[in-house]
Design a protein around this motif. Structure first.
Motif, PDB file in Angstrom:
ATOM      1  N   PRO A 116       0.807  -1.231   0.000  1.00 61.29           N
ATOM      2  CA  PRO A 116       0.000   0.000   0.000  1.00 61.29           C
ATOM      3  C   PRO A 116       0.839   1.280   0.000  1.00 61.29           C
ATOM      4  CG  PRO A 116      -0.883  -1.579   1.567  1.00 61.29           C
ATOM      5  CD  PRO A 116       0.417  -2.137   1.096  1.00 61.29           C
ATOM      6  N   VAL A 117       2.075   1.190   0.497  1.00 61.04           N
ATOM      7  CA  VAL A 117       2.918   2.381   0.577  1.00 61.04           C
ATOM      8  C   VAL A 117       3.405   2.795  -0.811  1.00 61.04           C
ATOM      9  CG1 VAL A 117       5.016   3.367   1.592  1.00 61.04           C
ATOM     10  CG2 VAL A 117       3.633   1.746   2.892  1.00 61.04           C
ATOM     11  N   VAL A 118       3.768   1.817  -1.623  1.00 58.32           N
ATOM     12  CA  VAL A 118       4.321   2.121  -2.950  1.00 58.32           C
ATOM     13  C   VAL A 118       3.228   2.294  -4.003  1.00 58.32           C
ATOM     14  CG1 VAL A 118       6.481   0.941  -2.433  1.00 58.32           C
ATOM     15  CG2 VAL A 118       4.612  -0.340  -3.483  1.00 58.32           C
ATOM     16  N   ALA A 119       1.998   1.913  -3.676  1.00 60.81           N
ATOM     17  CA  ALA A 119       0.899   2.089  -4.636  1.00 60.81           C
ATOM     18  C   ALA A 119       0.512   3.557  -4.743  1.00 60.81           C
ATOM     19  CB  ALA A 119      -0.308   1.250  -4.202  1.00 60.81           C
ATOM     20  N   ALA A 120       0.112   3.972  -5.932  1.00 61.23           N
ATOM     21  CA  ALA A 120      -0.303   5.357  -6.155  1.00 61.23           C
ATOM     22  C   ALA A 120      -1.578   5.648  -5.373  1.00 61.23           C
ATOM     23  CB  ALA A 120      -0.532   5.599  -7.645  1.00 61.23           C
ATOM     24  N   PRO A 121      -1.630   6.757  -4.629  1.00 64.67           N
ATOM     25  CA  PRO A 121      -2.833   7.084  -3.838  1.00 64.67           C
ATOM     26  C   PRO A 121      -4.108   7.124  -4.671  1.00 64.67           C
ATOM     27  CG  PRO A 121      -1.013   8.529  -3.245  1.00 64.67           C
ATOM     28  CD  PRO A 121      -0.562   7.740  -4.443  1.00 64.67           C
ATOM     29  N   ILE A 127      -9.663   1.891  -6.272  1.00 69.78           N
ATOM     30  CA  ILE A 127      -9.941   0.483  -5.962  1.00 69.78           C
ATOM     31  C   ILE A 127     -10.915   0.383  -4.787  1.00 69.78           C
ATOM     32  CG2 ILE A 127      -8.930  -1.650  -5.062  1.00 69.78           C
ATOM     33  CD1 ILE A 127      -6.422  -0.989  -6.714  1.00 69.78           C
ATOM     34  N   TRP A 128     -10.657   1.164  -3.740  1.00 69.19           N
ATOM     35  CA  TRP A 128     -11.546   1.130  -2.586  1.00 69.19           C
ATOM     36  C   TRP A 128     -12.921   1.702  -2.928  1.00 69.19           C
ATOM     37  CZ3 TRP A 128     -11.261  -1.476   1.788  1.00 69.19           C
ATOM     38  CH2 TRP A 128     -10.016  -1.951   2.203  1.00 69.19           C
ATOM     39  N   LEU A 131     -14.675  -1.150  -4.371  1.00 68.55           N
ATOM     40  CA  LEU A 131     -15.029  -2.130  -3.346  1.00 68.55           C
ATOM     41  C   LEU A 131     -16.253  -1.688  -2.545  1.00 68.55           C
ATOM     42  CD1 LEU A 131     -11.482  -3.078  -1.963  1.00 68.55           C
ATOM     43  CD2 LEU A 131     -12.979  -4.513  -3.350  1.00 68.55           C
ATOM     44  N   PHE A 132     -16.361  -0.375  -2.293  1.00 73.68           N
ATOM     45  CA  PHE A 132     -17.462   0.141  -1.485  1.00 73.68           C
ATOM     46  C   PHE A 132     -18.670   0.570  -2.319  1.00 73.68           C
ATOM     47  CE2 PHE A 132     -14.180   0.960   1.853  1.00 73.68           C
ATOM     48  CZ  PHE A 132     -14.823   0.289   2.893  1.00 73.68           C
ATOM     49  N   ASN A 133     -18.630   0.338  -3.622  1.00 75.29           N
ATOM     50  CA  ASN A 133     -19.748   0.732  -4.472  1.00 75.29           C
ATOM     51  C   ASN A 133     -21.027   0.025  -4.020  1.00 75.29           C
ATOM     52  OD1 ASN A 133     -21.546   0.392  -7.059  1.00 75.29           O
ATOM     53  ND2 ASN A 133     -20.137   2.067  -7.496  1.00 75.29           N
ATOM     54  N   SER A 134     -22.115   0.788  -3.917  1.00 80.15           N
ATOM     55  CA  SER A 134     -23.365   0.232  -3.380  1.00 80.15           C
ATOM     56  C   SER A 134     -24.082  -0.684  -4.359  1.00 80.15           C
ATOM     57  CB  SER A 134     -24.310   1.377  -2.985  1.00 80.15           C
ATOM     58  OG  SER A 134     -24.561   2.214  -4.102  1.00 80.15           O
TER      59      SER A 134
END
Length: 298
Positions: A116-121, A127-128, A131-134
């Motif tokens: 997670p540190v090296v992944a682009a914010p 992505i999240w 994941l949280f899409n209703s």
């Protein structure tokens, strides 16, 4: 016995010393100190950018303390800090302790936790957000298999801030884990060997040896994590639209600064918000520096 003469610095070495520290000193001044001074000065002005400033004195600060949106953003930020910081610190320490053991394939586990540190914010936030899409998010799909109806994670004000907290905890473990792991590896192995001979359990060793001796590193982690948590912005910016019904309950002070400075083009008031954030961080950091004598063991 002859006394050693104190080391003397030759005059021709002084210019070289200034030469080598100049890049860091200049970068610190122009990228950190000067912008902070400019922001403080701008907070006493009404500014729309491009040098158009008009001195207004304390008008921006009066507006800030009477602004319900600013108080709500402060409450949102404090909620985020109170939940995320303890979770990140505790989980980072536990992961670091586990990864400090001699287990096969440990380098693979360390890499996974550090991803997670090296992944682009921006990529992480998108992505999240999926994941949280209703409608078609993975989290609601799993919940539906458990008989739980779909939750509007990103539009319901009661749940929206929880999504920010989850992402904050997930993204914050990697860096702190590496720092704490370095601190754990500095603890002499002799202490653990002596404890094992005395019959101390793993839990007893953790609270009697590991935790006290890692407190200097833990103190650094706590300070930097709190500062980072108060500055949360990118996840909110990427996961929520400015017109979202949940934005009022999720926006932080950092996002409110961005909103007024760049969306509403009121840089004077935006600077006032960031000065408030700076003062809060300075006060909390000063309190931590004062209290470290009571729990940090050097």
């Amino acid at each position: 016995m002859k006394q050693k003469k104190p080391l003397s610095i030759k005059k021709n070495e002084v210019p070289w010393a200034y030469f080598f520290i100049a890049p860091t000193a200049l970068g610190l001044f122009f990228l950190n100190i000067k912008p902070a001074i400019d922001s403080i000065y701008m907070s006493f002005n009404k500014s729309t950018g491009f040098g158009n400033m008009k001195w207004t004195g304390l008008a921006n600060y009066q507006r800030l303390f009477n602004d319900p949106e600013a108080w709500q953003s402060l409450i949102n930020t404090l909620k985020y800090v109170v939940i995320v910081v303890p979770a990140v610190v505790i989980l980072s320490l536990l992961v670091a302790v586990l990864l400090n053991q001699k287990v096969k394939g440990m380098s693979v586990y360390r890499t996974i936790y550090f991803l997670p540190v090296v992944a682009a914010p921006a990529a992480v936030a998108m992505i999240w957000k999926w994941l949280f899409n209703s409608d078609y998010g993975l989290i609601n799909f799993v919940l539906s298999k458990m008989g739980i109806g779909g939750i509007d994670w990103l539009s319901n004000p009661d749940y929206a801030i929880l999504t920010i907290m989850v992402v904050g905890v997930w993204a914050g473990i990697g860096t702190n884990m590496i720092i704490l792991l370095a601190g754990l590896q500095e603890i002499p192995k002799d202490y653990y060997e002596s404890a094992e001979i005395d019959g101390a359990s793993a839990i007893k060793q953790f609270f009697s040896i590991t935790l006290p001796l890692v407190t200097p590193t833990l103190f650094f982690v706590v300070v930097t994590t709190i500062i980072g948590a108060f500055q949360v912005f990118d996840v909110i910016f990427m996961m929520f639209l400015p017109t979202s019904s949940a934005m009022y309950q999720t926006q932080s002070l950092a996002y409110l600064f961005y909103k007024h400075s760049y969306l509403l083009n009121d840089k004077g008031y935006g600077s006032t918000i960031v000065v408030l954030l700076l003062v809060i961080i300075l006060i909390i950091t000063a309190i931590q520096l004062k209290l470290q004598k009571k729990w940090v063991h050097y």
